[in-house]
Scaffold this active site. Structure first.
Site, PDB file in Angstrom:
ATOM      1  N   ASP A  27      32.488  49.393  12.574  1.00 25.11           N
ATOM      2  CA  ASP A  27      32.441  51.633  12.758  1.00 25.11           C
ATOM      3  C   ASP A  27      31.393  50.930  13.752  1.00 25.11           C
ATOM      4  OD1 ASP A  27      33.260  53.122  13.306  1.00 25.11           O
ATOM      5  OD2 ASP A  27      33.935  54.333  10.763  1.00 25.11           O
ATOM      6  N   TRP A  28      31.769  52.363  14.944  1.00 27.36           N
ATOM      7  CA  TRP A  28      30.562  52.304  16.121  1.00 27.36           C
ATOM      8  C   TRP A  28      29.401  52.571  15.197  1.00 27.36           C
ATOM      9  CZ3 TRP A  28      35.223  50.620  16.901  1.00 27.36           C
ATOM     10  CH2 TRP A  28      35.517  49.939  17.839  1.00 27.36           C
TER      11      TRP A  28
END
Length: 740
Positions: A265-266
């Site tokens: 995930d970012w």
């Protein structure tokens, strides 16, 4: 000799100008085995080129190998539509005029259809849109389990039951990937709250992990064939999920044999050594908070960039780690970006709008349908000829609900509001009063909105309700911060913005109220006994207004079933039945104290009635269940089966669909087990008077639990019950059988 030399020269020139006639490297030859291509490409790459595959080169792309003609990967947020284009290194939009997509219903709605056919339609259509936009990886679907109704991101997931989520995620993935677009199933794992999501350390039993929180991910890999997985932000047993030895190395890659890519995930990576050793393949979004903050660093400063390269060169981590990562990334590239056989896709078409509308209708749940008094018939469906003035009340009747919510925000080609949908059906009989407002996205409590504004809106709605023949209330939650929104959990179980007070005041002057709740979460309902008809809608996307209007008018008979329980009060939910360490934790750690008793498992086992149970959903017709039968009463071994059948008849006057549900429970167990667990379901359509026989197959696997001492699945011999019904509490037939 001279002539032969000229011929050979001419052939050589032809091969140079016509590469198709020259011998290609194996990795470019799509007729060759995928693993041959991967190993050939890997053998031609430098160490630096391998490392460059492992991290972002822009906000939504990771690098390829230009020297070898190996293309980069382009990703896009999902899972309800393809996000608008943003700038290369900024979260600002890119200003394109041709990136307005179809918004499909949120995944809570898909789960509420209880229909794998709808999931296949969804996956195929969103895959076509992603392919048309030249995306290689779509960041979805989400299958985290609904643990608490306060989780801000529940609307992106598929409910509280692992079997329901497992069945529905598979066709979504399969159909999407037929477009050459990789599903990136998220958020693996235990991302069940947004509060402190970046660091909260989840502690839970192995039974809860394997029985509740992992099955949908396993189905995504084993049955769906997912090409990529997104790691979660949170920690699990002390390690961040994006580089977690247990989750990624042992379970996902070793036990499940996953051959695809793990993508952060970012901003989900936190340590180069752990990322190198514990299963992360592509790092995205580091040195940002995942949404808004800009990096002061270059992409070469990512954990899996230059720091990783230095560790490899210095012998601090094995070279085998980069070969494994690069192989997985190449496999993903060859399946997507370098797959010349994938179709072209299509974008924002009428066909996709039809898919969105149909899924919205199939997932809408009729919670309650009664008469306002004993002398009249139920309010739904609404016969327009009976009313001269129909008042629609509520901000959600006009608010855009494809915007906000975090990474699921969409720029849409068309969005039909509930008000517009109702006007299309009932014409100028429809009048509108806003009733309340939510203000800017930062507002989540009525106290933050000027009292004079709220008082004026409420007074206007009440005055108009007094003159109306029927009130359709369209409220619920929205995608403001601390509602159904990424990066923040809800702070109250009740409706925000003074809606409860508004509802009570409207009911005082007009008891003919149909309530349409739009949300991705359960809500508290202190007015439940006073409101005759309640429809649970969801974030229905581009065609939401038409979907709602078709349900209310009876053009479509509602057939959705709840994918999660509605507790009466928050403390009736298992996650909230203990101290703060169970939810939300102490900001550092939390403990899943309800263990395996999530959702209806908790309500059943602890004998705490839900306001609306898991699997509940009414219809405009009625269904009668006959007596169930089994072809045998004993399971004798691992390969044995019991076939259970039950006849179901439509006893009403209109065509309808019913979801027939199978639950199984062990009568006496040596370990804690729920009263019953969902093990099968079928959605059937019946004409008035028509009867169909529904069949279920029970296998020994359906009786197993995860034995923590053996660290394996186990079924104990003994007596079991099969429950067949219309919801987890509306059981119409029960059978007993024995496992030898």
């Amino acid at each position: 000799m001279k002539k032969q030399t000229l011929i050979l020269f001419a052939l050589a020139v032809c091969c140079m100008v016509n590469p198709a006639r020259a011998q290609q490297p194996v990795y470019l030859d799509e007729s060759r085995d995928l693993e041959e291509r991967v190993q050939d490409a890997l053998s031609r790459m430098t160490l630096e080129e391998k490392v460059k595959l492992c991290h972002a080169q822009s906000k939504f792309s990771s690098g390829g190998v230009p020297r070898l003609g190996i293309t980069e990967l382009w990703m896009s947020d999902g899972p309800h539509g393809v996000r608008e284009e943003i700038q290369w290194n900024s979260w600002g939009n890119a200003g394109w005029t041709n990136d307005s997509c179809t918004a499909f219903p949120a995944l809570t709605c898909l789960a509420a259809t209880w229909d794998p056919e709808m999931s296949a339609l969804y996956g195929r259509a969103i895959g076509e849109e992603a392919r048309y936009r030249r995306k290689d990886v779509l960041l979805g679907p989400g299958v985290n389990i609904y643990r608490t109704p306060l989780n801000g991101r529940n609307f992106e997931y598929m409910g509280e039951d692992p079997h329901l989520a497992s069945v529905l995620v598979v066709p979504y993935i399969q159909e999407m990937q037929k477009n050459g677009v990789a599903a990136c199933v998220k958020h693996y794992a235990l991302n069940n709250q947004e509060l402190w999501r970046g660091h909260i350390d989840v502690e839970l039993s192995d039974r809860a992990l394997y029985e509740i929180y992992l099955p949908a991910f396993k189905a995504s890999v084993h049955e769906g064939g997912a090409w990529s997985i997104m790691g979660a932000y949170n920690k699990v047993r002390g390690q961040h999920a994006c580089h977690n030895e247990l989750l990624l190395q042992k379970i996902l890659k070793q036990d499940w044999g996953f051959d695809g890519c793990v993508i952060t995930d970012w901003g989900g990576a936190h340590d180069t050594r752990e990322a190198a050793l514990y299963g992360l393949d592509i790092e995205m979004g580091s040195y940002t908070n995942g949404l808004t903050s800009e990096s002061e660093f270059n992409y070469d400063d990512y954990y899996l960039a230059r720091p990783y390269l230095d560790m490899l060169k210095n012998g601090e981590v094995p070279l085998s780690t980069i070969d494994d990562k690069a192989s997985r990334i190449l496999r993903l590239i060859f399946r997507t970006a370098m797959n010349s056989q994938r179709p072209w896709g299509s974008f924002a078409t009428e066909e996709h709008a039809e898919v969105a509308r149909r899924i919205g209708e199939e997932g809408t749940v009729l919670l309650k349908n009664a008469a306002p008094d004993k002398k009249t018939s139920p309010l739904l469906p609404i016969d327009g000829s009976k009313y001269d003035r129909i008042l629609v009340v509520g901000e959600n009747a006009t608010r855009s609900l494809t915007q906000g919510g975090g990474s699921s925000e969409l720029k849409v080609k068309e969005e039909i509001s509930p008000l517009a949908g109702l006007q299309a059906v009932y014409g100028d009989k429809i009048v509108y009063a806003k009733g309340y407002m939510s203000g800017r996205s930062m507002y989540s409590n009525i106290e933050e909105i000027p009292a004079s504004v709220m008082d004026s809106l409420r007074a206007d709605a009440v005055a108009q309700a007094r003159e109306a023949d029927l009130v359709i209330y369209v409220g619920g939650l929205n995608k403001n911060h601390q509602q159904d929104c990424e990066a923040g959990d809800r702070i109250t179980y009740g409706l925000p913005f003074g809606q409860n007070e508004l509802i009570e005041e409207v009911l005082q002057v007009n008891k003919n109220m149909v309530m349409v709740l739009i949300s991705g979460n359960a809500v508290e309902m202190p007015w439940i006994k006073k409101v005759p008809a309640i429809v649970q809608s969801w974030y229905l996307g581009s065609q939401g207004g038409h979907s709602i209007a078709n349900i209310l008018s009876g053009e479509v008979n509602p057939s959705g079933k709840l994918p999660f329980s509605f507790p009466v009060k928050l403390s009736d939910n298992g996650a909230h039945a203990f101290d703060y360490m169970s939810y939300p934790g102490d900001s550092i750690r939390q403990i899943y104290k309800e263990d395996i008793l999530v959702g209806y498992r908790w309500h059943d086992t602890k004998k705490i009635p839900a306001l609306f149970p898991f699997g509940h959903g009414l219809s405009y017709t009625t269904f009668a269940y006959g007596k169930s039968q089994a072809d045998k009463v004993t399971l004798a071994g691992a390969d044995d089966r019991i076939v259970v059948t039950v006849p179901v008849r439509n006893t009403g006057n209109v065509t309808g669909k019913e979801v027939v549900q199978l639950y199984i429970g062990e009568e006496k167990s040596a370990v804690l087990r729920p009263v019953k667990e969902l093990k099968g379901f079928h959605k059937i359509e019946l004409q008035p008077g028509e009867e169909k026989v529904v069949s279920f197959t029970i296998e020994p696997e359906d009786l197993m639990y995860f034995d923590e001492d053996l660290h394996d699945w186990k079924a104990d011999p003994g007596k079991f019950k099969a429950y067949i019904g219309s919801s987890s509490t509306d059981i119409r037939s029960t059978l007993s059988f024995v496992l030898q």
